[in-house]
Design an enzyme around this catalytic site. Structure first.
Site: not given
Length: 528
Positions: A162, A192, A263-265, A320-324
């Protein structure tokens, strides 16, 4: 002739001032406190003049005891060693003026994105993330300031995504005040993190990423560029680990209380070995300044991400294609699990690796390659940390039985397509339905309600005081399964509930379709 103060005692009229015993005692007490700090001090005797307080046996003993106590050790030696590796990062971003300059024209994130929501809630008065300073509203240029640190002598440095996202120009200032140009090598919005390359040098001082995991209570030093004040050092401790701040499925932040501000980011959080334990990325700040709650990306995550950014400029993650969803205590009870651990599969995605391997809704993934999975977030981080194409073994609880499933990981898509809700509409269900009083729900077969689809039973009414209402049931939701059995009418639901009671279950697990996606909900069973 030398001027000097007159000796008043030589004048006939001079009388020596009388010192009270109380005053002498007060001074002696104060002197003893100073002596405890290791500073030479003297006391006064009411009748014999000044005396060296260390000549007394009592004071000598106290002084000897103080000398035995270990003196506090500062951080100056560590700071002297690591501070040259830290840089200040300044970016310029050219943007076209928004048609509506009053709405989020200064935010570097997409409106509604997790990071935008987080910083709007926890950021400063302007809602910007730490280190971002917007230009005049309606202007075409945005200036951002952040921090970073070298990870190699040839100029590779780490900062936050960011800080540099969308930057047209990047400049860094080193600890000695030298300004260099830099270019962005790669970024990863999900964690990020960003990798930049500083041009114009080949022997930069650099920091080492820690191989270990910090413990709660360990010392931590934050070095960075808060409010543009480069080279600032603050100290604190590790307050917590594994924090989830709502940024995404890979959240695993270290919480620290070393003062961190805008500013520490992108700046490093060092341990007492002088190694980077984390990269500072966010703060909780109702006021806009440090309140002692900051979040750092763990060094282990940084290593994995930066290696890929350096190699190919982007990050590929296993999929792996799952809704968890998490396994709550109620869900664990309804499934017969001893502990609320693992990741519950709400729905496997069509043609995904999991679906092809036979994983179904209601399965609980308990381990990956033999390593136990604590919760859904840990599964996401573990799979995401593996390369696409790798073969993995998943331990799965399927209908009460343990089994091992072999899966070849796919690649996590950059964006997930929104799934249209084709089965539901905004119209109220036309059918009254049948009451299930002990659940607080009125149900009707889905095929009898326009727009509800063909499978399951649709909720036509919810008692606002019921346990179902507390767990988020609403009118229009479709119940597909109860206790692992498909249902098509209210009678099927009652039968499944009766069977759960006979098995001494305290709750019953239901699979609900709502808004185009499905989830599991454990509903407590009323007694009697």
């Amino acid at each position: 002739m030398t001027d000097r103060p007159d000796d008043l005692s030589s004048f006939p009229s001079y009388k020596a001032p009388r010192r009270s015993l109380l005053s002498a005692r007060k001074f002696a007490l104060m002197a003893s406190v100073v002596a405890g700090l290791g500073v030479a001090a003297y006391g006064f005797s009411p009748s014999h003049g000044p005396v060296d307080i260390f000549t007394s046996t009592a004071h000598a003993q106290v002084n000897n005891e103080v000398r035995k106590v270990a003196q506090p050790v500062g951080f100056a030696d560590i700071v002297e060693r690591v501070k040259p590796s830290v840089i200040s990062v300044k970016v310029n971003i050219n943007e076209k003026a928004s048609k509506d300059d009053s709405n989020n024209d200064d935010s570097p994130f997409q409106p509604g994105s997790p990071m935008e929501r987080f910083f709007r809630r926890f950021g400063g008065p302007d809602g910007l993330p730490p280190g971002m300073r917007g230009g005049p509203r309606g202007g075409h240029a945005i200036t951002g300031q952040g921090s970073g640190f070298f990870i190699s002598a040839d100029g590779f440095a780490v900062t936050n995504n960011h800080v540099v996202d969308g930057a047209d120009k990047v400049e860094v200032t080193t600890d000695d005040g030298t300004i260099y140009k830099a270019k962005v090598i790669g970024t990863d919005a999900r964690t990020d993190l960003a990798l930049i390359k500083v041009e114009g040098g080949s022997n930069f001082p650099f920091a080492k990423l820690s191989d270990g995991n910090p413990r709660i209570g360990d010392w931590v030093l934050a070095v960075g560029n808060p409010f543009g004040l480069g080279g600032t050092v603050t100290a604190g401790i590790v307050s917590a680990r594994g924090r989830d701040i709502g940024n995404g499925p890979y959240d695993d932040f270290i919480q620290i209380d070393a003062p961190v501000n805008k500013g520490n980011s992108g700046g490093p959080a060092f341990n007492t070995e002088g190694e980077v334990m984390g990269v500072n990325t966010a703060i909780y700040s109702p006021s806009g300044g440090s309140v002692g709650i900051a979040f750092s990306i763990p060094a282990s995550t940084v290593k994995t991400v930066i290696a890929q950014l350096k190699d190919k400029g982007s990050v590929s993650r296993g999929w792996i294609g799952v809704q968890i969803q998490p396994v709550t205590p109620d869900i664990a009870d309804s499934l017969g699990l001893k502990k609320a651990e693992g990741a519950l599969v709400a729905e496997p995605q069509a043609n995904g690796p999991a679906a092809k391997a036979g994983i179904e809704s209601g399965d609980v993934i308990t381990a990956v390659n033999g390593d136990a999975v604590k919760d859904a977030r840990e599964l996401a981080r573990t799979i995401g940390g593996l390369a696409p194409g790798n073969a993995v073994k998943l331990n799965v609880l399927h209908k009460g039985q343990d089994k091992v499933v072999n899966i070849t990981l796919g690649q996590l898509p950059n964006t997930l397509e929104a799934k249209a809700d084709t089965d539901n509409n905004d119209q109220a269900p036309a059918t009254k339905g049948t009451d299930v009083p002990k659940l607080g729900l009125t149900l009707a077969p889905a095929n009898s309600v326009a727009g509800a689809g063909k499978d399951g039973v649709v909720v036509t009414e919810v008692d606002p005081k019921s346990a179902a209402a507390e767990r988020g049931f609403k009118e229009g939701d479709v119940i597909l399964e109860v206790a692992g059995k498909t249902v098509s009418n209210a009678g099927d639901v009652r039968e499944a509930i009766t069977a759960a009671r006979s098995d001494n279950k305290n709750s019953v697990l239901m699979r609900i379709k709502s808004g185009g996606s499905s989830r599991f909900v454990a509903v407590p069973l009323a007694k009697g």
